[in-house]
Design an enzyme around this catalytic site. Structure first.
Site, PDB file in Angstrom:
ATOM      1  N   ARG A   1     -49.597  45.632  31.649  1.00 11.91           N
ATOM      2  CA  ARG A   1     -48.404  44.590  32.340  1.00 11.91           C
ATOM      3  C   ARG A   1     -48.579  43.280  31.115  1.00 11.91           C
ATOM      4  O   ARG A   1     -48.411  42.324  31.279  1.00 11.91           O
ATOM      5  CB  ARG A   1     -49.004  43.985  33.593  1.00 11.91           C
ATOM      6  CG  ARG A   1     -48.958  44.728  34.748  1.00 11.91           C
ATOM      7  CD  ARG A   1     -47.794  45.390  35.051  1.00 11.91           C
ATOM      8  NE  ARG A   1     -47.936  46.363  36.179  1.00 11.91           N
ATOM      9  CZ  ARG A   1     -48.349  47.814  35.975  1.00 11.91           C
ATOM     10  NH1 ARG A   1     -48.446  48.128  34.731  1.00 11.91           N
ATOM     11  NH2 ARG A   1     -48.350  48.432  36.852  1.00 11.91           N
TER      12      ARG A   1
ATOM     13  N   SER B   1     -46.054  42.035  43.144  1.00  6.41           N
ATOM     14  CA  SER B   1     -47.374  41.849  42.923  1.00  6.41           C
ATOM     15  C   SER B   1     -47.502  40.600  42.052  1.00  6.41           C
ATOM     16  O   SER B   1     -47.161  40.289  41.130  1.00  6.41           O
ATOM     17  CB  SER B   1     -47.954  43.110  42.166  1.00  6.41           C
ATOM     18  OG  SER B   1     -47.868  44.131  43.153  1.00  6.41           O
TER      19      SER B   1
ATOM     20  N   GLU C   1     -49.624  37.874  37.523  1.00  5.88           N
ATOM     21  CA  GLU C   1     -48.766  38.655  37.029  1.00  5.88           C
ATOM     22  C   GLU C   1     -47.601  37.902  36.872  1.00  5.88           C
ATOM     23  O   GLU C   1     -46.707  38.281  35.827  1.00  5.88           O
ATOM     24  CB  GLU C   1     -48.632  40.091  37.701  1.00  5.88           C
ATOM     25  CG  GLU C   1     -47.847  40.918  36.986  1.00  5.88           C
ATOM     26  CD  GLU C   1     -47.898  42.209  37.718  1.00  5.88           C
ATOM     27  OE1 GLU C   1     -46.682  42.872  37.910  1.00  5.88           O
ATOM     28  OE2 GLU C   1     -48.990  42.643  38.357  1.00  5.88           O
TER      29      GLU C   1
END
Length: 336
Positions: free
Chosen positions: A162, A236, A332
């Site tokens: 990510r 998320s 995130e």
């Protein structure tokens, strides 16, 4: 040229946060972007895509420029691959469906991920055993200060979990213009991750296809993740942390049911959602800010929560996980 002042951003972020930008405009070409940059050069600039990975905690005292660059072009092909160039403003999931309809394989596991093409390399999006890096060929990006176009290869992007150079070293320096993907003519299926195999069995699939894998992924995501059109969220909120094997073994002694995934490089990826759930947050709600009842990794806005209220909730969650497991989770979602 119309300049929008004190512009409401609520419709432009999937968290549905009611904030304003001092100035706002949309661009559909690099020429428009250059023109706006000359006009707004004295103010901070934020390039906005689909707004699906952002939490605004306050009004933006600068210029928000929404990237609407469109287009999809089959650049060339060889015996094994097709190379497809896509405008940064195109919708990610619609691109996935387009690829499936043309039998271009490689991103079917990334079905139903919200957002636009431009954000995909910044975040190195991933799901169910596949990451953007697996199908990435190159991208074109406009440097906001040098005012010129750069081409980035996979190596240049320095993709991680990510992560990419655009989230750290080059943060807020570039506007992604287009991304070129290398997609397979002959599929290589990734169905061992998560519940894909089980879902394929439920669907009665006898012969694998990229369409069937995509359908399974869509069903799984739809069952456990809230639709931002119905419950405002950004997917998320926390990353799954990677720890050394020794740390995992020590945690497993104390928490025998800990959920984790071994990685090839001698580390282990821990399931952040499991840890958040163990700390009692799943289904928690305070006012209109909450932790989703089906997936503890997803923070939600049930109506009129402020960005600060959601951020403060995330801070409480982070602290509780650190106290319980000795693990520091990373957000995130991009905090603005």
């Amino acid at each position: 040229m119309q300049i929008h002042e004190n512009f409401p951003l609520k419709p432009y972020n999937t968290f549905g946060i009611d904030v304003k930008a001092r100035f706002f405009n949309e661009f559909s070409s690099v020429e428009q972007l250059e023109e706006y940059l000359m006009l707004y050069s004295q103010y901070p600039i934020f390039i906005l895509g689909g707004g699906s990975n952002i939490l605004f905690t306050k009004d933006y005292d600068g210029t928000v420029l929404k990237n609407n660059i469109r287009g999809l072009d089959l650049q060339h092909e060889d015996a094994d691959y097709v190379y497809v160039k896509v405008g940064a403003g195109e919708n990610w999931h619609q691109f996935v469906l387009h690829c499936i309809n043309h039998n271009w394989a490689g991103i079917e596991n990334l079905s139903l991920i919200p957002g636009n093409i431009g954000a995909s390399p910044i975040q190195n999006i991933g799901a169910y055993g596949v990451e953007l890096d697996d199908v990435f060929w190159s991208l074109e990006a406009f440097h906001l200060f040098e005012r010129r176009i750069h081409t980035f290869t996979s190596e240049d992007c320095e993709f991680g979990y990510r992560n990419s150079v655009f989230k750290e070293r080059y943060k807020d320096q570039f506007a992604i213009l287009s991304v070129t993907f290398q997609l397979k003519k002959k599929p290589v299926y990734h169905v061992s991750y998560g519940a894909i195999t089980e879902e394929l069995e439920k669907l009665g699939v006898k012969e694998l296809s990229i369409k069937a894998v995509s359908k399974a992924v869509i069903n799984i995501r739809s069952a456990k993740l809230p639709d931002p059109q119905k419950i405002a969220n950004a997917g998320s909120f926390f990353k799954n942390p990677e720890v050394p094997t020794e740390k995992y073994e020590a945690l497993k002694i104390e928490f025998p049911n800990i959920v984790a995934y071994p990685l090839a490089k001698g580390t282990v990826k821990l399931a952040a959602g499991w840890m958040v759930e163990q700390c009692g947050w799943k289904g928690y709600r305070k006012g209109d800010a909450g932790c989703h009842a089906k997936q503890a990794l997803v923070l939600v806005n049930y109506g009129n929560a402020t960005g600060k209220e959601i951020y403060d909730l995330s801070e409480e969650i982070l602290q509780s996980v650190t106290e319980e497991f000795g693990i520091i989770l990373e957000r995130e979602v991009n905090i603005i």
